[in-house]
Design an enzyme around this catalytic site. Sequence first.
Site, PDB file in Angstrom:
ATOM      1  N   ARG A  35       0.822  -1.217   0.000  1.00 50.16           N
ATOM      2  CA  ARG A  35       0.000   0.000   0.000  1.00 50.16           C
ATOM      3  C   ARG A  35       0.855   1.266   0.000  1.00 50.16           C
ATOM      4  O   ARG A  35       0.475   2.282  -0.559  1.00 50.16           O
ATOM      5  CB  ARG A  35      -0.878   0.022   1.250  1.00 50.16           C
ATOM      6  CG  ARG A  35      -1.936  -1.042   1.179  1.00 50.16           C
ATOM      7  CD  ARG A  35      -2.580  -1.276   2.527  1.00 50.16           C
ATOM      8  NE  ARG A  35      -3.799  -2.030   2.308  1.00 50.16           N
ATOM      9  CZ  ARG A  35      -5.016  -1.559   2.555  1.00 50.16           C
ATOM     10  NH1 ARG A  35      -5.187  -0.387   3.079  1.00 50.16           N
ATOM     11  NH2 ARG A  35      -6.062  -2.302   2.301  1.00 50.16           N
ATOM     12  N   LYS A  50      -5.095 -25.225  21.442  1.00 51.79           N
ATOM     13  CA  LYS A  50      -4.015 -24.289  21.749  1.00 51.79           C
ATOM     14  C   LYS A  50      -3.670 -24.500  23.214  1.00 51.79           C
ATOM     15  O   LYS A  50      -4.520 -24.892  24.013  1.00 51.79           O
ATOM     16  CB  LYS A  50      -4.476 -22.836  21.575  1.00 51.79           C
ATOM     17  CG  LYS A  50      -4.952 -22.496  20.169  1.00 51.79           C
ATOM     18  CD  LYS A  50      -3.844 -21.864  19.361  1.00 51.79           C
ATOM     19  CE  LYS A  50      -4.283 -21.476  17.979  1.00 51.79           C
ATOM     20  NZ  LYS A  50      -3.285 -21.758  16.949  1.00 51.79           N
ATOM     21  N   LYS A  66       3.187 -29.624   3.482  1.00 54.16           N
ATOM     22  CA  LYS A  66       4.125 -30.299   4.393  1.00 54.16           C
ATOM     23  C   LYS A  66       4.455 -31.669   3.829  1.00 54.16           C
ATOM     24  O   LYS A  66       3.550 -32.456   3.529  1.00 54.16           O
ATOM     25  CB  LYS A  66       3.515 -30.467   5.795  1.00 54.16           C
ATOM     26  CG  LYS A  66       3.330 -29.152   6.540  1.00 54.16           C
ATOM     27  CD  LYS A  66       2.753 -29.414   7.928  1.00 54.16           C
ATOM     28  CE  LYS A  66       2.283 -28.142   8.598  1.00 54.16           C
ATOM     29  NZ  LYS A  66       3.259 -27.454   9.406  1.00 54.16           N
ATOM     30  N   ASP A  95     -10.524 -22.346  12.487  1.00 58.38           N
ATOM     31  CA  ASP A  95      -9.108 -22.049  12.290  1.00 58.38           C
ATOM     32  C   ASP A  95      -8.324 -23.290  11.868  1.00 58.38           C
ATOM     33  O   ASP A  95      -7.472 -23.218  10.988  1.00 58.38           O
ATOM     34  CB  ASP A  95      -8.532 -21.477  13.599  1.00 58.38           C
ATOM     35  CG  ASP A  95      -7.095 -21.003  13.441  1.00 58.38           C
ATOM     36  OD1 ASP A  95      -6.794 -20.383  12.396  1.00 58.38           O
ATOM     37  OD2 ASP A  95      -6.271 -21.251  14.339  1.00 58.38           O
ATOM     38  N   HIS A 154      -1.888 -24.628   3.855  1.00 55.28           N
ATOM     39  CA  HIS A 154      -0.432 -24.831   3.877  1.00 55.28           C
ATOM     40  C   HIS A 154      -0.041 -26.219   4.395  1.00 55.28           C
ATOM     41  O   HIS A 154       1.051 -26.693   4.147  1.00 55.28           O
ATOM     42  CB  HIS A 154       0.284 -23.709   4.643  1.00 55.28           C
ATOM     43  CG  HIS A 154       0.279 -23.853   6.135  1.00 55.28           C
ATOM     44  ND1 HIS A 154      -0.748 -23.410   6.926  1.00 55.28           N
ATOM     45  CD2 HIS A 154       1.178 -24.395   6.992  1.00 55.28           C
ATOM     46  CE1 HIS A 154      -0.473 -23.667   8.188  1.00 55.28           C
ATOM     47  NE2 HIS A 154       0.695 -24.265   8.262  1.00 55.28           N
ATOM     48  N   HIS A 212      -7.078 -27.675   7.810  1.00 57.17           N
ATOM     49  CA  HIS A 212      -5.954 -28.605   7.950  1.00 57.17           C
ATOM     50  C   HIS A 212      -6.380 -30.004   8.401  1.00 57.17           C
ATOM     51  O   HIS A 212      -5.930 -31.019   7.867  1.00 57.17           O
ATOM     52  CB  HIS A 212      -4.933 -28.060   8.952  1.00 57.17           C
ATOM     53  CG  HIS A 212      -4.546 -26.630   8.721  1.00 57.17           C
ATOM     54  ND1 HIS A 212      -4.414 -26.093   7.468  1.00 57.17           N
ATOM     55  CD2 HIS A 212      -4.253 -25.623   9.583  1.00 57.17           C
ATOM     56  CE1 HIS A 212      -4.061 -24.815   7.569  1.00 57.17           C
ATOM     57  NE2 HIS A 212      -3.962 -24.506   8.845  1.00 57.17           N
TER      58      HIS A 212
HETATM   59  C1  BG6 Z   1      -2.771 -21.724  10.920  1.00 61.26           C
HETATM   60  C2  BG6 Z   1      -3.682 -21.346  12.068  1.00 61.26           C
HETATM   61  O1  BG6 Z   1      -3.536 -21.976   9.749  1.00 61.26           O
HETATM   62  O2  BG6 Z   1      -2.042 -22.898  11.260  1.00 61.26           O
HETATM   63  C3  BG6 Z   1      -2.870 -21.136  13.340  1.00 61.26           C
HETATM   64  O3  BG6 Z   1      -4.361 -20.142  11.735  1.00 61.26           O
HETATM   65  C4  BG6 Z   1      -2.021 -22.359  13.631  1.00 61.26           C
HETATM   66  O4  BG6 Z   1      -3.716 -20.872  14.441  1.00 61.26           O
HETATM   67  C5  BG6 Z   1      -1.195 -22.731  12.401  1.00 61.26           C
HETATM   68  O5  BG6 Z   1      -1.172 -22.062  14.724  1.00 61.26           O
HETATM   69  C6  BG6 Z   1      -0.457 -24.035  12.626  1.00 61.26           C
HETATM   70  O6  BG6 Z   1       0.408 -24.237  11.554  1.00 61.26           O
HETATM   71  P1  BG6 Z   1       1.738 -25.097  11.738  1.00 61.26           P
HETATM   72  O7  BG6 Z   1       2.292 -25.214  10.357  1.00 61.26           O
HETATM   73  O8  BG6 Z   1       2.618 -24.293  12.661  1.00 61.26           O
HETATM   74  O9  BG6 Z   1       1.331 -26.392  12.355  1.00 61.26           O
END
Ligand code: BG6
Length: 491
Positions: free
Chosen positions: A47, A341, A184, A237, A180, A242
């Site tokens: 930005r 968490k 892995k 989340d 993501h 995941h």
């Molecule tokens: C993210 C979440 O997508 O993945 C986070 O928003 C989480 O809350 C994270 O901590 C965990 O990713 P990784 O790769 O550290 O296991």
Amino acid sequence: MTKIDDCTLILFGASGNLSRIKLIPGLFRLDTLDRLPEKMKILSVGRSPLEESAWRDDIKSMLDIKFKKNYDTKVFERFIARNFYQANPPSDENAFKKLSDRLSNKSTFPQNLAFFLSVRPSDFALIVDQLASVGLTEESKSWRRVVIEKPFGTNLETAQALQKSITKHLKETQIYRIDHYLGKSALQNILLTRFVNHIFDPLWTHEHIDHIQITNNETLGVGERTQFYDATGALRDMIQSHLMQMLALTTMEMPKTLSPENIRAEKIKALESIIPIPLNELHKHAFKAQYGRGKINGEEVKGYLEELKNPKSVVETYAALKFYINTPRWKGVPMYIRTAKRLHASDTAIAIKFKKAPLSLTEQADNWLVISIQPKEFTRFEIETKIQGLDTKVRTVAMDAPNRIKNDESIDAYESLLLNLMQGDQSLYLHINEVEASWRLLDPVIKAWIDDKSPVFTYEAGSSDPVESKVIFDNPEQFWRQSIEIGENKL
Ligand code: BG6
């Protein structure tokens, strides 16, 4: 090695955390490994106005931090020469026209374009509209791809609205939705372990498997993301993306080949065959809790509500669900999924408990297969073997197979994802049907939890799973498995 076309990567949100910590260092690593096409360029979009030289200095500082100043200077020179900066202030009506004019300089920027949107989710559709309005999504002469970061919508309705909006301009083959975890290597290993070893598939059925646990626990709390997290919760989340992907990889049928299309087609079928949680029995299928004060690695940490500064929130930082799958293979097998968490240990794993053998001794433990994703990457098989001596007694021994051995390359998830993006391989990206199937399963639970204002269970930060979470188990012999300890920590 798949050949990669020369291309330009346009990084929106380039000064944000993801870009500084993962994307720019990841691209640099790919350059170090000679995996970037020779003429590839990176145009970072932010930005604020910034001189190109200042941006390049900033990149240097990102790399210095990430690699502790330990990198090849020749590769650095090559990498830095690939990098450019473009200011795109929201107040400038012509910003996208200027971006398009800049990119039209073919001698600097290869015309295959990948746009990486590492921005606020509310900006995804807007940016795609604007790219399209200046012709940047048009593919007649060269390819155009758009990467959308997580989350893709916040429920089924918003995911569908986003999809409708971006598909006005993009075909499915142009859309790269990130999870993501799929980048892995340990997750990719699930498929390979299952399908390239003939021994596993015959065992992978309700006849032999008692239940499956998919776990992601973290010692980390919500950190500075309190506002985001309170609007999100653990289900959205971690589980919607995941963990549902881990479940799909663990339970899907064998694809015809390992091609991206075939893998995605089987994952979609797997997700679509999961039976929705019956809301009239929600308490037997879903459990939530929130962390209170406690100690992590000996250090006092605050509780969630203290961090959030809102004593009324009932948002979950611990979530456990039970699903069944409507296929002949998985008839009656509970799939337990949990994430938390601030638990006592960080642990991401798939644990498969086998049924008792027809001939078993009274004191005998169960057979488990554990595929550990992180912190360690290994596969463990636990079997019963005879204890040396005069008696007929057995004990559990673990067969550990490391997925990483000395001198193996260590590739970050984002490095794989960026490479696949440039290669045009969508197997590590989500298809819209996967995203929708997952929201369809979770939306009703999320809604029921939002509507339920009764006090939420708390667990002490640094403790193990709340005892109350056992309510979702099908039988009293089941317990939460910790990936690295043999049969201990039964809950
Ligand atoms: C993210 C979440 O997508 O993945 C986070 O928003 C989480 O809350 C994270 O901590 C965990 O990713 P990784 O790769 O550290 O296991």
